[in-house]
Write a protein that holds these residues in place. Structure first.
Motif, PDB file in Angstrom:
ATOM      1  N   ILE A   1       0.783  -0.964  -0.182  1.00  0.00           N
ATOM      2  CA  ILE A   1       0.018   0.014  -0.001  1.00  0.00           C
ATOM      3  C   ILE A   1       1.091   1.230  -0.012  1.00  0.00           C
ATOM      4  O   ILE A   1       1.955   1.389   0.976  1.00  0.00           O
ATOM      5  CB  ILE A   1      -0.857  -0.072   1.243  1.00  0.00           C
ATOM      6  CG1 ILE A   1      -1.966  -1.137   1.119  1.00  0.00           C
ATOM      7  CG2 ILE A   1      -1.684   1.206   1.314  1.00  0.00           C
ATOM      8  CD1 ILE A   1      -2.877  -1.404   2.075  1.00  0.00           C
TER       9      ILE A   1
ATOM     10  N   ASP B   1       0.375   2.444   7.022  1.00  0.00           N
ATOM     11  CA  ASP B   1       0.250   2.884   8.162  1.00  0.00           C
ATOM     12  C   ASP B   1       1.349   2.738   9.062  1.00  0.00           C
ATOM     13  O   ASP B   1       2.002   1.467   8.990  1.00  0.00           O
ATOM     14  CB  ASP B   1      -1.120   2.458   8.459  1.00  0.00           C
ATOM     15  CG  ASP B   1      -2.198   2.993   8.119  1.00  0.00           C
ATOM     16  OD1 ASP B   1      -2.179   4.102   7.438  1.00  0.00           O
ATOM     17  OD2 ASP B   1      -3.471   2.610   8.232  1.00  0.00           O
TER      18      ASP B   1
ATOM     19  N   THR C   1     -11.850  -7.514  -1.538  1.00  0.00           N
ATOM     20  CA  THR C   1     -11.336  -8.216  -2.704  1.00  0.00           C
ATOM     21  C   THR C   1     -10.227  -8.854  -2.333  1.00  0.00           C
ATOM     22  O   THR C   1      -9.846  -9.030  -1.255  1.00  0.00           O
ATOM     23  CB  THR C   1     -10.812  -7.061  -3.894  1.00  0.00           C
ATOM     24  OG1 THR C   1      -9.817  -6.035  -3.010  1.00  0.00           O
ATOM     25  CG2 THR C   1     -12.150  -6.292  -4.572  1.00  0.00           C
TER      26      THR C   1
ATOM     27  N   GLU D   1      -6.987  -9.182  -3.359  1.00  0.00           N
ATOM     28  CA  GLU D   1      -5.858  -8.420  -3.112  1.00  0.00           C
ATOM     29  C   GLU D   1      -6.208  -7.035  -2.588  1.00  0.00           C
ATOM     30  O   GLU D   1      -7.479  -6.571  -2.473  1.00  0.00           O
ATOM     31  CB  GLU D   1      -4.840  -8.061  -4.699  1.00  0.00           C
ATOM     32  CG  GLU D   1      -4.749  -9.341  -5.359  1.00  0.00           C
ATOM     33  CD  GLU D   1      -3.410  -9.986  -4.807  1.00  0.00           C
ATOM     34  OE1 GLU D   1      -2.592  -9.202  -4.199  1.00  0.00           O
ATOM     35  OE2 GLU D   1      -3.093 -11.199  -5.286  1.00  0.00           O
ATOM     36  N   ALA D   2      -5.447  -6.349  -1.989  1.00  0.00           N
ATOM     37  CA  ALA D   2      -5.843  -5.014  -1.120  1.00  0.00           C
ATOM     38  C   ALA D   2      -5.554  -3.781  -2.172  1.00  0.00           C
ATOM     39  O   ALA D   2      -6.111  -2.729  -1.847  1.00  0.00           O
ATOM     40  CB  ALA D   2      -5.037  -4.819   0.125  1.00  0.00           C
ATOM     41  N   VAL D   3      -4.598  -3.909  -3.263  1.00  0.00           N
ATOM     42  CA  VAL D   3      -4.160  -2.655  -3.977  1.00  0.00           C
ATOM     43  C   VAL D   3      -5.152  -2.878  -5.308  1.00  0.00           C
ATOM     44  O   VAL D   3      -4.706  -4.046  -6.044  1.00  0.00           O
ATOM     45  CB  VAL D   3      -2.771  -2.652  -4.143  1.00  0.00           C
ATOM     46  CG1 VAL D   3      -2.408  -1.620  -4.980  1.00  0.00           C
ATOM     47  CG2 VAL D   3      -2.172  -2.269  -2.407  1.00  0.00           C
TER      48      VAL D   3
ATOM     49  N   GLU E   1      -5.512   4.021   8.275  1.00  0.00           N
ATOM     50  CA  GLU E   1      -5.803   5.164   7.185  1.00  0.00           C
ATOM     51  C   GLU E   1      -5.576   4.662   5.927  1.00  0.00           C
ATOM     52  O   GLU E   1      -5.997   5.334   4.890  1.00  0.00           O
ATOM     53  CB  GLU E   1      -4.556   6.287   7.582  1.00  0.00           C
ATOM     54  CG  GLU E   1      -5.097   7.345   6.974  1.00  0.00           C
ATOM     55  CD  GLU E   1      -4.148   8.546   7.292  1.00  0.00           C
ATOM     56  OE1 GLU E   1      -3.074   8.374   8.166  1.00  0.00           O
ATOM     57  OE2 GLU E   1      -4.438   9.794   7.146  1.00  0.00           O
ATOM     58  N   ASP E   2      -4.849   3.697   5.765  1.00  0.00           N
ATOM     59  CA  ASP E   2      -4.519   3.073   4.420  1.00  0.00           C
ATOM     60  C   ASP E   2      -5.828   2.494   3.870  1.00  0.00           C
ATOM     61  O   ASP E   2      -6.662   2.141   4.410  1.00  0.00           O
ATOM     62  CB  ASP E   2      -3.713   1.636   4.486  1.00  0.00           C
ATOM     63  CG  ASP E   2      -2.199   1.967   4.812  1.00  0.00           C
ATOM     64  OD1 ASP E   2      -1.611   3.091   4.602  1.00  0.00           O
ATOM     65  OD2 ASP E   2      -1.590   0.876   5.375  1.00  0.00           O
ATOM     66  N   ARG E   3      -5.858   2.951   2.601  1.00  0.00           N
ATOM     67  CA  ARG E   3      -7.110   2.513   1.665  1.00  0.00           C
ATOM     68  C   ARG E   3      -6.823   1.177   0.926  1.00  0.00           C
ATOM     69  O   ARG E   3      -5.996   0.773   0.520  1.00  0.00           O
ATOM     70  CB  ARG E   3      -7.204   3.558   0.819  1.00  0.00           C
ATOM     71  CG  ARG E   3      -7.667   4.948   1.314  1.00  0.00           C
ATOM     72  CD  ARG E   3      -7.620   5.861   0.458  1.00  0.00           C
ATOM     73  NE  ARG E   3      -9.099   5.920  -0.262  1.00  0.00           N
ATOM     74  CZ  ARG E   3      -9.624   6.423  -1.227  1.00  0.00           C
ATOM     75  NH1 ARG E   3      -8.902   7.622  -1.912  1.00  0.00           N
ATOM     76  NH2 ARG E   3     -10.858   6.142  -1.662  1.00  0.00           N
ATOM     77  N   VAL E   4      -8.076   0.417   1.083  1.00  0.00           N
ATOM     78  CA  VAL E   4      -7.805  -0.868   0.592  1.00  0.00           C
ATOM     79  C   VAL E   4      -8.971  -1.068  -0.343  1.00  0.00           C
ATOM     80  O   VAL E   4     -10.132  -0.232  -0.267  1.00  0.00           O
ATOM     81  CB  VAL E   4      -8.044  -1.956   1.391  1.00  0.00           C
ATOM     82  CG1 VAL E   4      -6.674  -1.947   2.400  1.00  0.00           C
ATOM     83  CG2 VAL E   4      -9.255  -1.961   2.289  1.00  0.00           C
ATOM     84  N   THR E   5      -8.813  -1.891  -1.631  1.00  0.00           N
ATOM     85  CA  THR E   5      -9.864  -2.021  -2.502  1.00  0.00           C
ATOM     86  C   THR E   5     -10.965  -2.903  -2.154  1.00  0.00           C
ATOM     87  O   THR E   5     -10.773  -4.050  -1.545  1.00  0.00           O
ATOM     88  CB  THR E   5      -9.279  -2.731  -3.681  1.00  0.00           C
ATOM     89  OG1 THR E   5      -8.102  -1.975  -4.062  1.00  0.00           O
ATOM     90  CG2 THR E   5     -10.323  -2.638  -5.085  1.00  0.00           C
TER      91      THR E   5
ATOM     92  N   PHE F   1     -13.392   1.668  -3.178  1.00  0.00           N
ATOM     93  CA  PHE F   1     -12.060   1.844  -2.201  1.00  0.00           C
ATOM     94  C   PHE F   1     -12.538   2.469  -0.874  1.00  0.00           C
ATOM     95  O   PHE F   1     -13.112   3.391  -0.823  1.00  0.00           O
ATOM     96  CB  PHE F   1     -11.452   3.183  -3.056  1.00  0.00           C
ATOM     97  CG  PHE F   1     -10.127   2.990  -3.104  1.00  0.00           C
ATOM     98  CD1 PHE F   1      -9.284   1.802  -3.304  1.00  0.00           C
ATOM     99  CD2 PHE F   1      -9.140   4.229  -3.085  1.00  0.00           C
ATOM    100  CE1 PHE F   1      -8.056   1.591  -3.675  1.00  0.00           C
ATOM    101  CE2 PHE F   1      -7.768   3.847  -3.279  1.00  0.00           C
ATOM    102  CZ  PHE F   1      -7.164   2.900  -3.420  1.00  0.00           C
TER     103      PHE F   1
ATOM    104  N   GLN G   1      -9.787   0.053   6.411  1.00  0.00           N
ATOM    105  CA  GLN G   1      -9.973  -1.362   6.979  1.00  0.00           C
ATOM    106  C   GLN G   1     -10.013  -1.015   8.475  1.00  0.00           C
ATOM    107  O   GLN G   1      -9.353  -0.283   9.221  1.00  0.00           O
ATOM    108  CB  GLN G   1      -8.473  -1.979   6.754  1.00  0.00           C
ATOM    109  CG  GLN G   1      -8.267  -3.217   7.398  1.00  0.00           C
ATOM    110  CD  GLN G   1      -6.856  -3.771   6.565  1.00  0.00           C
ATOM    111  OE1 GLN G   1      -5.974  -3.368   7.195  1.00  0.00           O
ATOM    112  NE2 GLN G   1      -7.224  -4.797   5.963  1.00  0.00           N
TER     113      GLN G   1
END
Lengths: 320, 320
Positions: free
Chosen positions: A212, A249, A316, A318-320, B248-252, B261, B264
């Motif tokens: 990420i 993070d 999903t 995968e995360a990205v 804070e990270d964004r994940v799909t 988007f 988590q």
């Protein structure tokens, strides 16, 4: 609308015969080229292409710096044993230059796509004189692109882009009616060794999809090391997919009694038939704890490890 | 060097007698004030203070906007039943103004500390005329501050700051020789109801310590909702601590077949005796899956849920 062929209804021998004919008819007297990533899809399409064209198919493995540990050696070794020569092209510097400063997942995919097609592979294709590109696109890639969930890097036609005009070559996608389970059945029939046709799926953007934020050489190396632990420890469970994700993070940790502000690795392990829906595998807690211990012990900068417990959807794979 | 009193060696009655004497001698004819957060430590010190001073101890609950759902009502209700009046002070606007734009964990803690001491509680103390502040600092707070792992907001003296000079009042810390298990034993002896003295630990910066990145009213509300699910579902396992962290990270993710988007939530549940070391609780997978399902279903914007599998050390109990 593409007509799906389910794994159940797939007759590998007649499918192979039909596709070999198609490929031969389309390529004619010319040459074709294909890029092998080492995943199930590209390995299967490589075997199918060599069945059809023999030496007139040139297969390259682009070392983009985003692959798993030892991947180039392992993949070329497998194919050498099958009588297929794979050429390794080192393009690490080009990919990392293209990824520099990019944090948005879509922009990362786009940078990899552009570097792969326009720069590296496009150049190889132009230099080779081949006019045909063989590619392992499967139906799930098409679905997800059409639904707007993920922009797969290999479905130009689905996106209304004419690869002939855009890149000067034509794409053949003989696996496009199949899903992952069908491809495995086909790969087996084409003589791929168990280690290869049973390989878990690996995303197009490779380890860049497993960080990420920015995909720097250092961050890719971190997730590569975590991936090595995860694949070693979770390979025995017969699950659909397992992966390590490096988060951006920062989380608080402690080492030698002192504060150590570090990063987190998220582990995902999925039960799924065809990737459309998936649930987290119920990996025994002893294994999960050992996994976490090995990762924080072996991978520099990691102080925390999590395990995914959400299903797809709304997650999903995968995360990205 | 503070002499530790272990839970095993703690004799609650003689400890209470001794501390009641200390507090009476120190406060003399004056007034004392204390802030009740609703956690085990501040609840126990509130009971101890009222045992010593009766109505000459003024107990306030500062509503900082960072508390769990229904916390003010619940805590004041518990104490009302014990004959102790708790005054609720609404300072939400002050805290969120102080936290605006701050993402660094230390800076968040510092903003909360400063708002609490200098602004809100400092003002209350000055207006009340009390010269003594009762506080539930325990030995683990001191250890972690000295080790530099976390800057606890309540250990001025340990940091070499003279609260008399800095803030105009004196801090009494009668629980400073105890760890969490000792405090629970003491709270029980002081008549605190099971629901209170068995409450899981809650950090000083409250839900601001449960969001990675900026603590806005919206993000706090998100983690508050996730916390409510986690506390409801994991309260029955007799574990040391369980918590939800908003990343804070964004994940799909995907919803209704389309890309979404999102964010988590990380769930942590700890087995521990005294918080110095801790291991993740082996919560049954059915519960973890149900937990994830409820969170993605109930909390807007959340598409992924993870469960912590690393131990302390090198992890810490909280992430921020």
């Amino acid at each position: 609308m593409i007509r799906e062929i389910t794994a159940h209804e797939l007759d590998p021998e007649s499918f192979i015969g039909e596709k070999v004919e198609d490929i031969r008819r389309t390529v004619g007297e010319g040459w074709a080229i294909n890029a092998l990533s080492g995943g199930v899809d590209s390995s299967t399409v490589t075997m199918l292409g060599h069945r059809a064209l023999g030496e007139r198919l040139r297969t390259v493995f682009v070392e983009n710096g985003l692959m798993r540990a030892g991947e180039a050696e392992q993949v070329t070794g497998f194919f050498r044993a099958l009588g297929v020569t794979v050429e390794v092209v080192d393009a690490r510097a080009e990919f990392f230059a293209a990824l520099k400063g990019i944090t948005d997942p879509e922009a990362k995919r786009e940078a990899i796509t552009q570097t792969f097609y326009r720069e590296v592979f496009g150049r190889l294709v132009r230099e080779s004189g081949a006019k045909h590109l063989l590619q392992g696109t499967i139906l799930t890639d098409v679905d997800e692109t059409v639904a707007g969930i993920k922009r797969q890097h290999n479905v130009f036609e689905q996106l209304g882009i004419d690869p002939q005009a855009a890149f000067g070559y034509r794409i053949l996608e003989p696996l496009i009616q199949l899903r992952k389970d069908g491809v495995r059945k086909l790969g087996q029939a084409l003589g791929l060794p168990g280690e290869l046709f049973q390989r878990i799926p690996f995303p197009g953007p490779a380890l860049a999809a497993r960080v990420i934020g920015e995909a720097t050489p250092e961050r890719i190396e971190t997730v590569r090391q975590a991936t090595q632990v995860v694949e070693r420890m979770l390979s025995g469970y017969g699950t659909f997919q397992y992966l390590a994700i490096l988060h951006e993070d920062r989380v608080t940790g402690m080492r030698d009694g002192r504060r150590d502000f570090g990063r987190q690795i998220e582990v995902r392990c999925w039960d799924s038939v065809d990737a459309r829906t998936a649930t987290p595998t119920r990996v025994p807690f002893e294994i999960l704890e050992q996994l976490a211990q090995e990762i924080v012990g072996a991978v520099p900068g990691i102080v925390s490890v999590t395990y995914n417990i959400a299903s797809k959807p709304p997650s999903t794979i995968e995360a990205v």
